[in-house]
Design a protein around this motif. Sequence first.
Motif, PDB file in Angstrom:
ATOM      1  N   LEU A  97      60.375  44.418 118.541  1.00 39.64           N
ATOM      2  CA  LEU A  97      60.839  44.921 117.246  1.00 39.64           C
ATOM      3  C   LEU A  97      61.435  46.315 117.385  1.00 39.64           C
ATOM      4  CD1 LEU A  97      57.956  43.851 114.822  1.00 39.64           C
ATOM      5  CD2 LEU A  97      60.251  42.886 114.974  1.00 39.64           C
ATOM      6  N   PRO A  98      62.573  46.579 116.731  1.00 35.22           N
ATOM      7  CA  PRO A  98      63.214  47.896 116.823  1.00 35.22           C
ATOM      8  C   PRO A  98      62.613  48.924 115.874  1.00 35.22           C
ATOM      9  CG  PRO A  98      64.580  46.415 115.539  1.00 35.22           C
ATOM     10  CD  PRO A  98      63.399  45.607 115.993  1.00 35.22           C
ATOM     11  N   VAL A  99      61.311  48.824 115.635  1.00 41.56           N
ATOM     12  CA  VAL A  99      60.598  49.785 114.793  1.00 41.56           C
ATOM     13  C   VAL A  99      59.310  50.172 115.504  1.00 41.56           C
ATOM     14  CG1 VAL A  99      61.553  48.950 112.609  1.00 41.56           C
ATOM     15  CG2 VAL A  99      59.470  47.916 113.505  1.00 41.56           C
TER      16      VAL A  99
ATOM     17  N   ALA B 255      70.120  43.886 116.363  1.00 42.18           N
ATOM     18  CA  ALA B 255      69.918  45.214 115.768  1.00 42.18           C
ATOM     19  C   ALA B 255      70.088  46.306 116.821  1.00 42.18           C
ATOM     20  CB  ALA B 255      68.522  45.291 115.137  1.00 42.18           C
ATOM     21  N   ARG B 256      69.633  46.024 118.014  1.00 40.14           N
ATOM     22  CA  ARG B 256      69.759  46.994 119.112  1.00 40.14           C
ATOM     23  C   ARG B 256      71.207  47.226 119.494  1.00 40.14           C
ATOM     24  NH1 ARG B 256      66.699  44.463 122.075  1.00 40.14           N
ATOM     25  NH2 ARG B 256      68.115  43.462 123.568  1.00 40.14           N
TER      26      ARG B 256
ATOM     27  N   ASP C  33      70.714  48.452 110.181  1.00 40.44           N
ATOM     28  CA  ASP C  33      69.355  48.438 109.633  1.00 40.44           C
ATOM     29  C   ASP C  33      69.006  47.081 109.033  1.00 40.44           C
ATOM     30  OD1 ASP C  33      69.004  51.077 110.362  1.00 40.44           O
ATOM     31  OD2 ASP C  33      69.581  51.865 108.391  1.00 40.44           O
ATOM     32  N   ALA C  34      70.021  46.381 108.510  1.00 43.85           N
ATOM     33  CA  ALA C  34      69.761  45.077 107.902  1.00 43.85           C
ATOM     34  C   ALA C  34      69.178  44.105 108.925  1.00 43.85           C
ATOM     35  CB  ALA C  34      71.059  44.512 107.311  1.00 43.85           C
ATOM     36  N   LEU C  35      69.667  44.157 110.147  1.00 43.90           N
ATOM     37  CA  LEU C  35      69.139  43.285 111.189  1.00 43.90           C
ATOM     38  C   LEU C  35      67.741  43.703 111.618  1.00 43.90           C
ATOM     39  CD1 LEU C  35      72.395  42.842 113.298  1.00 43.90           C
ATOM     40  CD2 LEU C  35      71.205  41.058 112.007  1.00 43.90           C
TER      41      LEU C  35
END
Length: 395
Positions: free
Chosen positions: A59-61, A341-342, A347-349
């Motif tokens: 996850l990109p978070v 997203a990466r 941000d939507a992805l």
Amino acid sequence: MAIFPQSRTAEPLPVIALLPRRTGVQGGGRRLPPLRHIGPNWYASVMGTAIVASAGVALPVDVPGLRAACTVVWALSAVMLVTVLAARAGHWLHHRDQARAHLLDPAVAPFYGCLAMALLAVGGATLTVGVDVVGVRAALAVDVVLFVAGTAIGLVAAVVVPYLMVVRHRPAPGTASPVWLLPLVAPMVSASQGALLVPHVAAGQGREALLMACYAMFGLSLLATLVVLPLVFARLVHQGPLPLALTPTLFLVLGPLGQSTTAVNQLADAAPGAVAGPYASAFGAFAVLYGVPVMGFALLWLALAGAMVIRATRDGMGFAMTWWAFTFPVGTCVTGAAGLARHTGLDALTWLAVALYAFLVVAWAVAGTRTVRGVVSGALTAAPAPPAAATARTR
């Protein structure tokens, strides 16, 4: 019309562990009778658990405590893999008649693709999550072994299962099932997991060869999926909804969609160190140009499959091992969306990946809890009830 054609064996073979079950043991296999009905579909629980760990760290978070939780889930998936491998070995040792019959059953044979994907999923999770526990060298060694074994088994299954469908199974028209995709998706999983190993291969011919082999497996799986998917949709349109217990298998279509998106993004990450600059840039562009439209179709199919599951739930769909279809395929969409997203910075992805991961965790918790309950009660290891005859569209 029957859901699946009668297999050419002496013993009737319904979809193992997929339909509501009766208690007790039928047929032969007096030694270790609980293992008689442990089929290859049980590897789906291993895949579904491993993807929770690998998707969580992708996850990109940054979520406090998430990596530690994923490490625990990875350890659980490793234990589950060893357990199911041991159970399946016992099945082949003590119930060879049933094991051979499974290969000749068109409802069961495709699940042999799950063995390959279970090995690959745990291997990839070991390199991305388990490395915190076992160290880089051990994690890499485990991943290499599981990758080689999983890829070999997956390629064999991708040939043998369709071969058996043609020469032995002979499924009747209008009986196409999403389960048919399982042996075809395994090489796509190899493509995405192989991308993780590319940087660990010495620069030169070996590294480039591995990258290109992964792209070849990507193409193999993608084109095979494009052949089967229209058959599945045609079956739905002409024959109506799947039987209640099989309705969750509609989520299996998300597997090749999400996994292919994951593969192109991870291969794009590995390309710069393996091929010349222009090709590396082209692979990066391809990841986005391919991944975004396919992710759009995946969301469309997710909505359709979700609507069918809601309909089945209202009609009384109970728990079956098919519920594990809610896990791994959705997890591949998480990693696919995270990769996009990466590469795009949208941000939507990112939020799409987070939302899909939340669904994945809930589905995994529910399927896992119900599976443990079924194993403890013996309901999931008992002889399966014969499948009821399917009828035409009812509404």
